[in-house]
Design an enzyme around this catalytic site. Sequence first.
Site, PDB file in Angstrom:
ATOM      1  N   TYR A  45       7.961  11.388   7.911  1.00 23.72           N
ATOM      2  CA  TYR A  45       9.338  11.922   7.525  1.00 23.72           C
ATOM      3  C   TYR A  45       9.834  12.911   8.401  1.00 23.72           C
ATOM      4  CZ  TYR A  45       9.142  10.498   2.693  1.00 23.72           C
ATOM      5  OH  TYR A  45       8.997   9.816   1.311  1.00 23.72           O
ATOM      6  N   LYS A  83      -5.066   5.409   5.506  1.00 25.03           N
ATOM      7  CA  LYS A  83      -5.031   3.960   6.002  1.00 25.03           C
ATOM      8  C   LYS A  83      -5.744   3.972   7.124  1.00 25.03           C
ATOM      9  CE  LYS A  83      -4.466  -0.414   5.225  1.00 25.03           C
ATOM     10  NZ  LYS A  83      -5.306  -1.215   4.178  1.00 25.03           N
ATOM     11  N   ASP A 141      -4.587   1.381  -0.287  1.00 25.87           N
ATOM     12  CA  ASP A 141      -4.116   0.245  -1.006  1.00 25.87           C
ATOM     13  C   ASP A 141      -5.195   0.094  -2.464  1.00 25.87           C
ATOM     14  OD1 ASP A 141      -6.244   0.039   0.995  1.00 25.87           O
ATOM     15  OD2 ASP A 141      -5.569  -2.134   1.420  1.00 25.87           O
ATOM     16  N   ASP A 199       4.343   9.985  -1.771  1.00 26.43           N
ATOM     17  CA  ASP A 199       5.813   9.531  -2.271  1.00 26.43           C
ATOM     18  C   ASP A 199       5.516   8.429  -3.118  1.00 26.43           C
ATOM     19  OD1 ASP A 199       8.527   9.499  -2.651  1.00 26.43           O
ATOM     20  OD2 ASP A 199       8.780   7.821  -1.250  1.00 26.43           O
ATOM     21  N   ASP A 254       5.306   8.054  -7.732  1.00 32.08           N
ATOM     22  CA  ASP A 254       6.357   7.398  -8.633  1.00 32.08           C
ATOM     23  C   ASP A 254       5.451   6.391  -9.591  1.00 32.08           C
ATOM     24  OD1 ASP A 254       8.465   8.184  -7.461  1.00 32.08           O
ATOM     25  OD2 ASP A 254       9.525   6.072  -7.387  1.00 32.08           O
TER      26      ASP A 254
HETATM   27  C1  IPM Z   1      10.988  12.364  -3.344  1.00 34.81           C
HETATM   28  C2  IPM Z   1      12.025  11.309  -2.934  1.00 34.81           C
HETATM   29  C3  IPM Z   1      12.463  11.912  -1.464  1.00 34.81           C
HETATM   30  C4  IPM Z   1      11.124  11.530  -0.607  1.00 34.81           C
HETATM   31  C5  IPM Z   1      13.550  11.213  -0.912  1.00 34.81           C
HETATM   32  C6  IPM Z   1      14.708  11.304  -1.468  1.00 34.81           C
HETATM   33  C7  IPM Z   1      13.774  11.301   0.433  1.00 34.81           C
HETATM   34  O1  IPM Z   1      11.676  10.108  -2.953  1.00 34.81           O
HETATM   35  O2  IPM Z   1      11.094  13.512  -3.342  1.00 34.81           O
HETATM   36  O3  IPM Z   1       9.820  11.819  -3.981  1.00 34.81           O
HETATM   37  O4  IPM Z   1      10.964  10.479  -0.224  1.00 34.81           O
HETATM   38  O5  IPM Z   1      10.302  12.595  -0.593  1.00 34.81           O
HETATM   39 MN    MN Z   2      10.084   9.642  -4.188  1.00 32.44          MN
END
Ligand code: IPM
Ligand code: MN
Length: 348
Positions: free
Chosen positions: A134, A185, A218, A242, A246
């Site tokens: 990042y 990894k 993984d 990240d 999700d």
């Molecule tokens: C998160 C989002 C951000 C990230 C994006 C919007 C840059 O996906 O906060 O999880 O990747 O950190």
């Molecule tokens: Mn995210």
Amino acid sequence: MRIAVIAGDGIGKDVTAEAVKVLTAVGQKFGRTFELEHLPWGADHLLATGETLPPNGYDLLRGFDAIFIGALGDPRVPDNRHARDILLGTRFELDLYVNFRPVKLLDERLCPLKGRTPEDVDFVVFRENTEGVYVGVGGRFKPNTPDEVAIQEEVNTYKGVHRIVKQAFEYAAANRLTKVCMADKSNAMTQGHALWQRVFKELAPQYPGITATHYYIDALAMYMVLDPGQFEVIVTNNLFGDIITDLGATFQGGLGMAASGNIHPGRTSMFEPVHGSAPRFAGKNIANPIGAISSMALLLDTLGAQDESAAIEAAVLRAVKENQVTTDIGGSLGTREAGDFISRVILA
Ligand code: IPM
Ligand code: MN
Ligand code: NAD
């Protein structure tokens, strides 16, 4: 408490309104005043003024006790530069190195994993938040030609890896948890992730009551789905964190449910739902406000307002149990009505 509120773009605006509504309700309930400053930063502001945030923006943010962000991202700004400045910029400039993302299932019916109950899905992810891929280090050579070379470096520093791994262990120790799992990894990324290995092995013996385990990322993704109950604390780098949060959000009922804190212990920190601006849902009274509302609870908890935070969590749990929720998790309420229900429970 002085709190900066950046509703941002898309459904960020919708869910922030509900998080603020709920904050006002707990303030009323517990006799506490919150001084909110609404900052208009986002795509509309960028398109109207040409600025992502003002030149003194980060200093301004440092002056608050905490920051709340809805979401940033708008199809009218394809390069996403306001999100980079406002969201990632705040993480970097305020050095919010802990991205704390709880994965907690509130009710069995919300989990897409067969037969999994709230006992099985209850862990936290410590996502490194200030380095990794990042950092934006890299460049392009011969862009827009068939010979284009694109380089995006991953930065791992001893200091950066050490402090996030240490926070994961400290959190486990403080909360009587006994398992910390580090995911990297290092079998393929033999430079940067060797550092993660070294730091993890250095710190683990300092926490004799805690079992330190390691999975390659993984395999970790696979085990999260297969047997989430084995996890208590997961620590990993920025990008992997990240992605797996999700995935973790889906265990809780979807992206609308997941909360997060971007924290530098002892300093002004920032709280936001895990989801983005979901432009298709924007302004339609559809978005689930629970991720945002739970992020507000996390904000209060971090600032030492434990009773207020617990009251929000209890009200959210009740909303889920009674199905007084939005359609994404099987209810029939709109965003505002879902926020109203939670506020009413708090005030009752
Ligand atoms: C998160 C989002 C951000 C990230 C994006 C919007 C840059 O996906 O906060 O999880 O990747 O950190
Ligand atoms: Mn995210
Ligand atoms: P997203 O999280 O905005 O939406 C993905 C899907 O998840 C949506 O289509 C929807 O089905 C569901 N969803 C998300 N939030 C929900 C909610 N509150 N209630 C109900 N359903 C919900 O991810 P995306 O589509 O990949 O990204 C859209 C924009 O948001 C992009 O510009 C992206 O960069 C940005 N983004 C911002 C943040 C942030 O500000 N923290 C986080 C992720 C993505």
